[in-house]
Write a protein that holds these residues in place. Structure first.
Motif, mmCIF file in Angstrom:
data_model
loop_
_atom_site.group_PDB
_atom_site.id
_atom_site.type_symbol
_atom_site.label_atom_id
_atom_site.label_comp_id
_atom_site.label_asym_id
_atom_site.label_seq_id
_atom_site.Cartn_x
_atom_site.Cartn_y
_atom_site.Cartn_z
ATOM 1 N N ILE A 75 61.840 74.112 83.532
ATOM 2 C CA ILE A 75 61.704 74.889 82.303
ATOM 3 C C ILE A 75 60.223 75.080 81.975
ATOM 4 O O ILE A 75 59.781 76.167 81.581
ATOM 5 N N ASN A 76 59.451 74.020 82.176
ATOM 6 C CA ASN A 76 58.029 74.091 81.868
ATOM 7 C C ASN A 76 57.228 74.807 82.946
ATOM 8 O O ASN A 76 56.106 75.256 82.678
ATOM 9 N N VAL A 77 57.766 74.907 84.149
ATOM 10 C CA VAL A 77 57.129 75.756 85.163
ATOM 11 C C VAL A 77 57.098 77.197 84.657
ATOM 12 O O VAL A 77 56.084 77.898 84.750
ATOM 13 N N GLY A 78 58.230 77.624 84.100
ATOM 14 C CA GLY A 78 58.279 78.958 83.503
ATOM 15 C C GLY A 78 57.396 79.069 82.272
ATOM 16 O O GLY A 78 56.731 80.091 82.047
ATOM 17 N N ALA A 79 57.373 77.986 81.477
ATOM 18 C CA ALA A 79 56.576 77.996 80.246
ATOM 19 C C ALA A 79 55.079 77.999 80.519
ATOM 20 O O ALA A 79 54.288 78.305 79.621
ATOM 21 N N ALA A 80 54.678 77.653 81.734
ATOM 22 C CA ALA A 80 53.251 77.614 82.062
ATOM 23 C C ALA A 80 52.642 79.013 82.149
ATOM 24 O O ALA A 80 51.449 79.193 81.881
ATOM 25 N N GLY A 81 53.432 80.016 82.528
ATOM 26 C CA GLY A 81 52.875 81.351 82.693
ATOM 27 C C GLY A 81 53.498 82.420 81.826
ATOM 28 O O GLY A 81 52.825 83.390 81.430
ATOM 29 N N ALA A 82 54.771 82.254 81.485
ATOM 30 C CA ALA A 82 55.487 83.286 80.745
ATOM 31 C C ALA A 82 54.906 83.588 79.364
ATOM 32 O O ALA A 82 54.864 84.761 78.959
ATOM 33 N N PRO A 83 54.457 82.587 78.577
ATOM 34 C CA PRO A 83 53.924 82.908 77.240
ATOM 35 C C PRO A 83 52.728 83.859 77.265
ATOM 36 O O PRO A 83 52.602 84.725 76.400
ATOM 37 N N LEU A 84 51.842 83.694 78.251
ATOM 38 C CA LEU A 84 50.695 84.596 78.343
ATOM 39 C C LEU A 84 51.142 86.022 78.633
ATOM 40 O O LEU A 84 50.646 86.981 78.038
ATOM 41 N N LEU A 85 52.102 86.159 79.545
ATOM 42 C CA LEU A 85 52.645 87.478 79.857
ATOM 43 C C LEU A 85 53.341 88.060 78.637
ATOM 44 O O LEU A 85 53.162 89.244 78.305
ATOM 45 N N GLY A 186 50.152 82.082 72.712
ATOM 46 C CA GLY A 186 50.615 82.163 74.097
ATOM 47 C C GLY A 186 49.836 81.239 75.004
ATOM 48 O O GLY A 186 50.407 80.581 75.886
ATOM 49 N N LYS A 187 48.514 81.144 74.791
ATOM 50 C CA LYS A 187 47.682 80.254 75.614
ATOM 51 C C LYS A 187 48.054 78.787 75.378
ATOM 52 O O LYS A 187 48.073 77.984 76.312
ATOM 53 N N LEU A 188 48.338 78.444 74.113
ATOM 54 C CA LEU A 188 48.717 77.067 73.789
ATOM 55 C C LEU A 188 50.040 76.695 74.452
ATOM 56 O O LEU A 188 50.192 75.583 74.980
ATOM 57 N N LEU A 189 51.003 77.619 74.431
ATOM 58 C CA LEU A 189 52.283 77.348 75.081
ATOM 59 C C LEU A 189 52.107 77.200 76.594
ATOM 60 O O LEU A 189 52.728 76.338 77.223
ATOM 61 N N ASN A 192 50.547 73.872 77.300
ATOM 62 C CA ASN A 192 51.560 72.822 77.167
ATOM 63 C C ASN A 192 52.440 72.761 78.416
ATOM 64 O O ASN A 192 52.692 71.675 78.961
ATOM 65 N N GLY A 193 52.914 73.933 78.856
ATOM 66 C CA GLY A 193 53.757 73.977 80.050
ATOM 67 C C GLY A 193 53.031 73.485 81.282
ATOM 68 O O GLY A 193 53.591 72.754 82.108
ATOM 69 N N THR A 194 51.752 73.866 81.423
ATOM 70 C CA THR A 194 50.961 73.441 82.576
ATOM 71 C C THR A 194 50.765 71.932 82.591
ATOM 72 O O THR A 194 50.894 71.280 83.636
ATOM 73 N N LEU A 198 52.026 69.279 85.437
ATOM 74 C CA LEU A 198 51.079 68.417 86.149
ATOM 75 C C LEU A 198 51.337 66.928 85.916
ATOM 76 O O LEU A 198 51.082 66.107 86.804
ATOM 77 N N CYS A 199 51.847 66.599 84.736
ATOM 78 C CA CYS A 199 51.937 65.181 84.366
ATOM 79 C C CYS A 199 53.345 64.597 84.399
ATOM 80 O O CYS A 199 53.500 63.368 84.394
#
Length: 234
Positions: A75-85, A186-189, A192-194, A198-199
């Motif tokens: 879910i967070n893999v998607g959240a790492a890039g989708a908010p910016l888009l 969007g950058k904050l989301l 968070n996802g990234t 990573l962690c």
């Protein structure tokens, strides 16, 4: 389960398509109602399906725990890039952002339908022992089980506070920075996802040493510190 999941994803697809054409407050309000219905149908059923599928292979629950961790991870893999888009599309082409989301939900429904048929989930569901408890039985357990009441109260408070990220924080950033606040959100989301991507695996391997109640308590404490910081800087 499969039918409920497919229809909830289809409903979500229609809801986001509706958002791209909505022009009045009433239309948005109705769409939000259906959005809530789709979420209420999808979330518990999808998690129950994961639990049932894992319990067949591993009655002790180890596989189930790993499956839920992987679910959260992806879910967070998607959240790492989708908010910016999404933020970029909303600012430049408002309707297209919702249409892309609608297409994603539609493709998800079709993909799930294909895999449900391929792996014969309907046959699996028919072979499952049907629950014999009634709604009245559930209420009795809720009234008698004090531990369950504490957990439900805690999850209610966490959900209430977590929902502020999608509402209060968004409005605050927009009031503070204007349209740049939407990009910042969007950058904050994405950040968070990234960080989660990573962690997560490292944290999970470390958290296995502790009791689940301890892990939940520490997580809630860190979350509360984050909200306190938001309040302090605002």
């Amino acid at each position: 389960f499969p039918v409920t999941i497919i229809w909830s994803l289809m409903l979500w697809s229609l809801v986001f398509l509706g958002f791209s054409f909505a022009t009045t407050t009433l239309m948005y309000a109705l769409l939000m109602v259906f959005n809530g219905l789709a979420r209420a149908a999808y979330e518990p059923v999808s998690t129950a399906l994961i639990s049932d599928l894992c319990s067949i292979k591993d009655p002790e629950g180890t596989l189930q725990k790993s499956a839920f961790h992987l679910r959260y991870f992806f879910i967070n893999v998607g959240a790492a890039g989708a908010p910016l888009l999404g933020a970029s599309l909303i600012l430049n082409h408002p309707g297209q952002g919702f249409q892309v989301a609608s297409l994603v939900y539609l493709l998800s429904a079709l993909a799930f339908k294909y895999f449900a048929k391929k792996y014969e989930m309907k046959k699996f569901e028919l072979n499952q022992e049907k629950a014999k408890h009634t709604f009245k039985d559930v209420l009795k357990v809720l009234v008698r089980d004090k531990t369950l009441q504490v957990y439900l109260a805690a999850f209610f408070c966490l959900s209430l506070s977590f929902s502020q990220i999608d509402t209060t924080l968004t409005l605050f950033l927009k009031d503070l920075f204007g349209t740049e606040g939407i990009k910042l959100f969007g950058k904050l989301l994405s950040l968070n996802g990234t960080l989660v991507v990573l962690c997560t695996l490292w944290i999970l391997s470390w958290a296995k040493k502790f009791d689940l109640n301890v892990s939940c308590a520490v997580s809630a404490l860190i979350l509360s510190m984050g909200y306190f910081t938001f309040a302090a800087i605002s």
